[in-house]
Design a protein around this motif. Structure first.
Motif, PDB file in Angstrom:
ATOM      1  N   SER A  96       0.843  -1.199   0.000  1.00 52.39           N
ATOM      2  CA  SER A  96       0.000   0.000   0.000  1.00 52.39           C
ATOM      3  C   SER A  96       0.875   1.245   0.000  1.00 52.39           C
ATOM      4  CB  SER A  96      -0.904   0.002   1.237  1.00 52.39           C
ATOM      5  OG  SER A  96      -1.745  -1.125   1.238  1.00 52.39           O
TER       6      SER A  96
ATOM      7  N   PHE B 147     -12.042   7.713  -4.903  1.00 51.26           N
ATOM      8  CA  PHE B 147     -12.365   6.447  -4.247  1.00 51.26           C
ATOM      9  C   PHE B 147     -13.876   6.215  -4.246  1.00 51.26           C
ATOM     10  CE2 PHE B 147     -13.145   4.121  -0.140  1.00 51.26           C
ATOM     11  CZ  PHE B 147     -12.691   2.887  -0.592  1.00 51.26           C
TER      12      PHE B 147
ATOM     13  N   GLY C 143     -10.222  11.048  -1.854  1.00 56.79           N
ATOM     14  CA  GLY C 143     -11.529  10.607  -1.372  1.00 56.79           C
ATOM     15  C   GLY C 143     -12.588  10.541  -2.450  1.00 56.79           C
TER      16      GLY C 143
ATOM     17  N   MET D 220      -5.973   1.904  -5.018  1.00 56.42           N
ATOM     18  CA  MET D 220      -6.976   2.581  -4.187  1.00 56.42           C
ATOM     19  C   MET D 220      -6.331   3.465  -3.128  1.00 56.42           C
ATOM     20  SD  MET D 220     -10.226   0.044  -3.666  1.00 56.42           S
ATOM     21  CE  MET D 220      -9.360  -1.499  -3.794  1.00 56.42           C
ATOM     22  N   ASP D 221      -5.218   3.008  -2.570  1.00 56.94           N
ATOM     23  CA  ASP D 221      -4.520   3.808  -1.560  1.00 56.94           C
ATOM     24  C   ASP D 221      -3.998   5.115  -2.145  1.00 56.94           C
ATOM     25  OD1 ASP D 221      -4.970   1.993   0.473  1.00 56.94           O
ATOM     26  OD2 ASP D 221      -3.127   0.887   0.102  1.00 56.94           O
TER      27      ASP D 221
ATOM     28  N   ARG E 258     -11.461   6.283   2.835  1.00 54.56           N
ATOM     29  CA  ARG E 258     -10.145   5.904   2.315  1.00 54.56           C
ATOM     30  C   ARG E 258      -9.100   6.297   3.355  1.00 54.56           C
ATOM     31  NH1 ARG E 258      -5.777   7.029   0.846  1.00 54.56           N
ATOM     32  NH2 ARG E 258      -6.093   9.246   1.301  1.00 54.56           N
TER      33      ARG E 258
ATOM     34  N   CYS F   4     -18.044   5.702   2.431  1.00 59.61           N
ATOM     35  CA  CYS F   4     -16.703   5.351   1.940  1.00 59.61           C
ATOM     36  C   CYS F   4     -15.635   6.053   2.767  1.00 59.61           C
ATOM     37  CB  CYS F   4     -16.550   5.764   0.474  1.00 59.61           C
ATOM     38  SG  CYS F   4     -17.768   5.042  -0.640  1.00 59.61           S
TER      39      CYS F   4
ATOM     40  N   THR G  90     -10.720   1.293   3.417  1.00 63.23           N
ATOM     41  CA  THR G  90      -9.439   0.737   2.987  1.00 63.23           C
ATOM     42  C   THR G  90      -8.586   0.292   4.176  1.00 63.23           C
ATOM     43  OG1 THR G  90      -8.506   2.966   2.953  1.00 63.23           O
ATOM     44  CG2 THR G  90      -9.353   2.102   0.872  1.00 63.23           C
TER      45      THR G  90
ATOM     46  N   ARG H  34     -10.720  -3.925   4.454  1.00 62.16           N
ATOM     47  CA  ARG H  34      -9.669  -3.924   3.438  1.00 62.16           C
ATOM     48  C   ARG H  34      -9.592  -5.248   2.659  1.00 62.16           C
ATOM     49  NH1 ARG H  34      -5.523  -0.512   2.448  1.00 62.16           N
ATOM     50  NH2 ARG H  34      -3.682  -1.326   1.386  1.00 62.16           N
TER      51      ARG H  34
END
Length: 343
Positions: A31, A228, A225, A220-221, A273, A271, A306, A327
Motif C-alpha cells: 500500500s 475512491f 476521497g 486505491m490507496d 479511504r 466510503c 481501505t 480492506r
C-alpha cells in the motif's frame, strides 16, 4: 546462485538487484501513500508484519544505505508542502518516507520477518532465472520455450549421460570404484536439486489463485476521497445496482453513495479511504447507523473502508445490519469477486 545470507551481508549484492521492486507486489500488495510513490515507517512495518520499532532500529543501523536508495525524513516547510501536494494527513512534526526501492532494501536487511524472507527468495529466484535464461537467437526463437532453460538441459545431461557413464565405469573399475561411487552420488544430488529448483520456479511463475491481483489496493490507496467514492460506485454498477449517485461531500448527511440493488432494495454507502494501519471504530459505525437507518431508511447499508474495523465496530455493524467491507473484502471485491449482500 546468490545465497540469502550473502544478500543480507553484502551491500554490493543488494545494490545489484535493487531495480527489481516489482517482487514486492508479487509477494504481497504494498500500500502506498496518496502520492502513489512512498510509504511511511508504519506502513513498512505493516507490510513486513513486524513492529515499528524493528524498522526504526534497522534504519538506525543502515541509514546511509537506505538514504542512497531514497529514504528521507521530511520536516518543517518540506513536510507542509508534501501534505499539500499528496493529500496525506498527519499531525507529526516529521515524516519518514520510503520509495519502493528503499522498501526492497529493507526486505534485504530485515532478518526476523517471514514476508521479508519470501521477498528475498522470490528476488533471488527471479535473478537466477534472468542470469541463466538463454539469449534469444532470432533464427531459432520460435522453437525456444520454457523447457530450454539451462538448468533443465544440465539436468537432462546429468541424468541421461553422466550418471550412466559413471555406472559403466564403476562396473569395470576396481581400483577407483569407491571414489567413482561417491562422485556418482554427488552428481545425482545435483540432479535432484536442479529438479527441485525447476519445480520451484514453475510455482513462482504460475498463476497464484491465493494471491490478490497485483496493485489492486495500491491503486486505491493512491486515490483521493472523491476518486475512491467513484471507484466504489463503479463496483456497485458492475454488480447490477441502478440509480447509483455519488453525493459525498458537504451536506451528504453521513452517506456518500445512494442507489438501488439489482432487486430494487434501497442502498446507501459510506466510503472511507484511510491508511491501512488505522481502524474504523465503533463511534464511526454508530454515526453511520443513524444516517443509514433513520435518515435514509436503507435496506442495504455498506460501510466501505481501505483499513480494518475494530472488533467492537464489527459487532455493532452486525447488530445494526450494516455490512462492513474492510480492506480484505474490498480487495477481493475490486479484483472481481461479487459482494454477496448485493446479490
Amino acid at each position: 546462485m546468490i545465497d540469502q545470507t550473502a544478500l543480507l551481508e553484502s551491500q554490493t549484492l543488494r545494490s545489484s538487484v535493487l531495480d527489481r521492486t516489482d517482487v514486492l507486489d508479487r509477494v504481497k500488495a504494498l500500500s502506498l501513500l496518496p502520492d502513489g510513490m512512498h510509504v511511511t515507517t508504519a506502513m513498512v512495518a505493516a507490510y513486513f508484519e513486524v513492529s515499528r520499532k524493528a524498522i526504526e532500529s534497522l534504519v538506525l543501523d543502515h541509514r546511509e544505505e537506505l538514504v542512497t536508495n531514497g529514504y528521507r525524513v521530511l520536516a518543517g516547510t518540506e513536510l507542509t508542502s508534501f501534505k499539500e501536494v499528496s493529500g496525506f494527513q498527519s499531525r507529526s512534526r516529521s515524516l519518514a518516507l520510503y520509495p519502493r526501492r528503499a522498501v526492497l532494501n529493507v526486505a534485504m536487511l530485515l532478518r526476523d520477518s517471514e514476508v521479508a524472507r519470501q521477498v528475498r527468495v522470490y528476488l533471488l529466484d527471479m535473478e537466477y532465472l534472468a542470469r541463466t535464461q538463454p539469449v534469444d537467437n532470432p533464427v531459432h526463437k520460435e522453437s525456444e520455450c520454457l523447457d530450454d532453460r539451462i538448468d533443465q538441459r544440465i539436468t537432462h545431461i546429468l541424468g541421461k549421460t553422466v550418471v550412466p557413464m559413471f555406472n559403466a565405469l564403476i562396473e569395470t573399475s576396481g581400483e577407483h570404484r569407491k571414489e567413482l561411487i561417491a562422485l556418482r552420488a554427488g552428481v545425482q544430488r545435483i540432479e535432484r536439486r536442479l529438479h527441485q529448483h525447476h519445480a520451484r520456479l514453475q510455482r513462482l511463475e504460475g498463476v497464484r489463485d491465493d494471491r490478490p491481483a497485483v496493485g489492486v489496493m495500491a491503486a486505491m490507496d493512491a486515490m483521493n476521497g472523491r476518486t475512491f467514492e467513484r471507484h466504489i460506485a463503479k463496483l456497485l454498477i458492475r454488480d447490477g445496482c441502478t440509480n447509483v449517485v455519488v453525493q459525498g461531500g458537504h451536506g451528504d448527511r453521513g452517506v456518500d453513495i445512494i442507489g438501488l440493488t439489482a432487486d430494487g432494495r434501497r442502498l446507501v454507502v459510506q466510503c472511507k479511504r484511510f491508511a491501512p494501519y488505522l481502524n474504523i471504530t465503533s463511534p464511526d459505525i454508530q454515526k453511520f447507523v443513524g444516517s443509514a437507518k433513520v435518515l435514509y431508511s436503507a435496506d442495504v447499508a455498506l460501510y466501505v473502508a481501505t483499513c480494518p474495523f475494530t472488533p467492537e465496530a464489527l459487532s455493532i455493524a452486525a447488530e445494526a445490519g450494516i455490512t462492513a467491507v474492510h480492506r480484505g473484502v474490498l480487495e477481493e471485491w475490486s479484483a472481481g469477486e461479487p459482494l454477496r449482500i448485493l446479490e
